[in-house]
Enzyme design. Sequence first.
Site, PDB file in Angstrom:
ATOM      1  N   THR A 188       0.851  -1.188   0.000  1.00 46.52           N
ATOM      2  CA  THR A 188       0.000   0.000   0.000  1.00 46.52           C
ATOM      3  C   THR A 188       0.882   1.232   0.000  1.00 46.52           C
ATOM      4  O   THR A 188       2.004   1.204   0.520  1.00 46.52           O
ATOM      5  CB  THR A 188      -0.903   0.023   1.241  1.00 46.52           C
ATOM      6  OG1 THR A 188      -0.076   0.164   2.407  1.00 46.52           O
ATOM      7  CG2 THR A 188      -1.709  -1.261   1.363  1.00 46.52           C
ATOM      8  N   GLU A 335      -6.321  -4.142   1.058  1.00 46.87           N
ATOM      9  CA  GLU A 335      -6.413  -5.243   2.003  1.00 46.87           C
ATOM     10  C   GLU A 335      -7.549  -6.217   1.686  1.00 46.87           C
ATOM     11  O   GLU A 335      -7.620  -7.292   2.279  1.00 46.87           O
ATOM     12  CB  GLU A 335      -6.597  -4.691   3.418  1.00 46.87           C
ATOM     13  CG  GLU A 335      -5.391  -3.989   4.013  1.00 46.87           C
ATOM     14  CD  GLU A 335      -5.241  -2.533   3.600  1.00 46.87           C
ATOM     15  OE1 GLU A 335      -4.411  -1.828   4.195  1.00 46.87           O
ATOM     16  OE2 GLU A 335      -5.956  -2.083   2.671  1.00 46.87           O
ATOM     17  N   LYS A 445     -12.892  17.292  12.211  1.00 50.06           N
ATOM     18  CA  LYS A 445     -13.486  17.349  13.541  1.00 50.06           C
ATOM     19  C   LYS A 445     -13.434  18.790  14.043  1.00 50.06           C
ATOM     20  O   LYS A 445     -12.377  19.313  14.377  1.00 50.06           O
ATOM     21  CB  LYS A 445     -12.751  16.413  14.505  1.00 50.06           C
ATOM     22  CG  LYS A 445     -13.554  16.105  15.766  1.00 50.06           C
ATOM     23  CD  LYS A 445     -12.950  14.950  16.535  1.00 50.06           C
ATOM     24  CE  LYS A 445     -13.854  14.553  17.706  1.00 50.06           C
ATOM     25  NZ  LYS A 445     -13.318  13.411  18.475  1.00 50.06           N
ATOM     26  N   TRP A 450     -18.085  15.743  13.966  1.00 50.01           N
ATOM     27  CA  TRP A 450     -17.526  15.314  12.686  1.00 50.01           C
ATOM     28  C   TRP A 450     -18.220  16.009  11.520  1.00 50.01           C
ATOM     29  O   TRP A 450     -19.435  16.163  11.496  1.00 50.01           O
ATOM     30  CB  TRP A 450     -17.702  13.803  12.514  1.00 50.01           C
ATOM     31  CG  TRP A 450     -16.730  12.979  13.294  1.00 50.01           C
ATOM     32  CD1 TRP A 450     -15.775  13.425  14.158  1.00 50.01           C
ATOM     33  CD2 TRP A 450     -16.620  11.553  13.279  1.00 50.01           C
ATOM     34  NE1 TRP A 450     -15.076  12.369  14.687  1.00 50.01           N
ATOM     35  CE2 TRP A 450     -15.569  11.210  14.172  1.00 50.01           C
ATOM     36  CE3 TRP A 450     -17.299  10.541  12.613  1.00 50.01           C
ATOM     37  CZ2 TRP A 450     -15.192   9.885  14.388  1.00 50.01           C
ATOM     38  CZ3 TRP A 450     -16.912   9.228  12.832  1.00 50.01           C
ATOM     39  CH2 TRP A 450     -15.872   8.908  13.716  1.00 50.01           C
TER      40      TRP A 450
END
Length: 549
Positions: A188, A335, A445, A450
Amino acid sequence: MGVKLIETTPSAYSYPLLVKNIFKNSLIRSPDQEIIYRDKMRYTYRDLHRRVGQLANALSELGVKQGDTVAVMDFDSHRYLECYFAIPMMGAVLHTVHIRLSPEQILYTINHAQDDVILVNSELLPLLEPIKDKIETVKKIILIQETDKAPETAIQFDDTYENMVTNAKKGYEFPDFDENAMATTFYTSGTTGNPKGVYFSHRQLVLHTFGLMTGLCAIDSQAVMTSKDVYMPLTPMFHVHAWGMPYLFTMLGNKQIYPGRYEPEMILKLVVGEKVTFSHCVPTIIHMLVNSPVADKVDLSQWKVVIGGSALPKGLCSAALKHKINLYSAYGMSETCPLLTIAHIKPHMEEWNEDALIDIRCKTGMPIPLVDIEIIDPMGNPVPHDGVQTGEVVTRTPWLTQGYLHNQSKSEELWEGGWLHTGDVGHIDTEGYLKITDRLKDVIKTGGEWVSSLTLEDIISQHPAVSEAAAIGIPDEKWGERPIVLVVLKPDTPSQGLEEEMKAIFMDAFKKGEIPKYGVPDKVLFVDEIAKTGVGKLDKKVLRVQFAD
């Protein structure tokens, strides 16, 4: 009493789920179907099968044995397709090297994967030259070149790819072995520290291939694939097996087109000239194509394109649909091999208006068969599937990486609680659609609440002057973070007066209940370009540093 196991006849054959067993069918079904590399190579599945055997023989002559790792550094080509099959089918491990990493990061992945052989395109030698003396385990280096001119380099090669394959003996008896044997590994790009290696077994690749087939070819939707489709990947073959699609379309015997470097004119020439009907890419690629002058001159009405890697903005979806490109989303990650969900339009939605259908096309999608997805709160508890309550997306399927290569602590973090943690935030609605609203690390945030950066990008992407957009949080003494939006305007668009106009759009979104008032950005900044990662995703880590002040 427990489950009752079946009895196995001593002479019965236990059929292993090996990559070689999805390779066989194409020679039976479509031996004369074409595989094409740019305007440089055309051959048939007969040729592919012959060359895969010759490649395996050539690698064996080099000393490659089961359990060894062979690294490939190439552009999307017929050669890469040959490596997808020959290397794992021998029982070796295919390492698809991320060629958009820095040379030092590439060095780390080569040494960490313990590569034994490297196959490298001559155009990529500048990545290998500065690190050649630091490579630890590689015993042989094979040059891939498309001209007769020898490259100027200090690297010593053991052979060239084409010479090695052409001169190798034909026919290779690919053996049976444990289906849980490692078939592939890759790294990755990561956001901090060194890249992390993921890995997949033969069993996982075979099951993922059948999962792809079910999701793309069997479920009634706006874009059903068959063996008649003409396939061209626009996701690099080093990145998550080009989403596993070459395995599927080779198994089905489809005509396949490999474009090499991603150049808009060449891609569109191949789409039209070879009658390409299916591709997949990140939003950056389709953005590049729909904004190419060539796109206005060609017929793209037969082209189905799946978008993944990043959220599909509604504005970009609308622009593609105007070119009659059948565009929609899918979701996965390195993944996960990668496919988890596809944004299928359900039959009862087909008569909805275009805006409503664009909303469906841009959702993250519904899980394909054999994929379990859940949304959990910070305590690990599932949240209701009401399309409102958000949490982290976790998943289970048979084809998830079982960990990070040689990294036990990160592997345990990834699999905490027996679910693979995606690091994405989202919700599931009452129709069963997943919608990613942000990455955990990218969520803004502000004042302890959020704000979804993806929602802000989605809102502004629909403004006719916007070419690209990225929303990020920047440090704020009072609120912790405040959102700002970076905008690349379409060519020849003056920015005068647009900032206030765009702020008004966000305020209107607040009044409609689409975002909270604290989600209205403080600033809209007009920039020439937006930083991206090696696979074309918005690089918000870089953007947060770049615009911190």
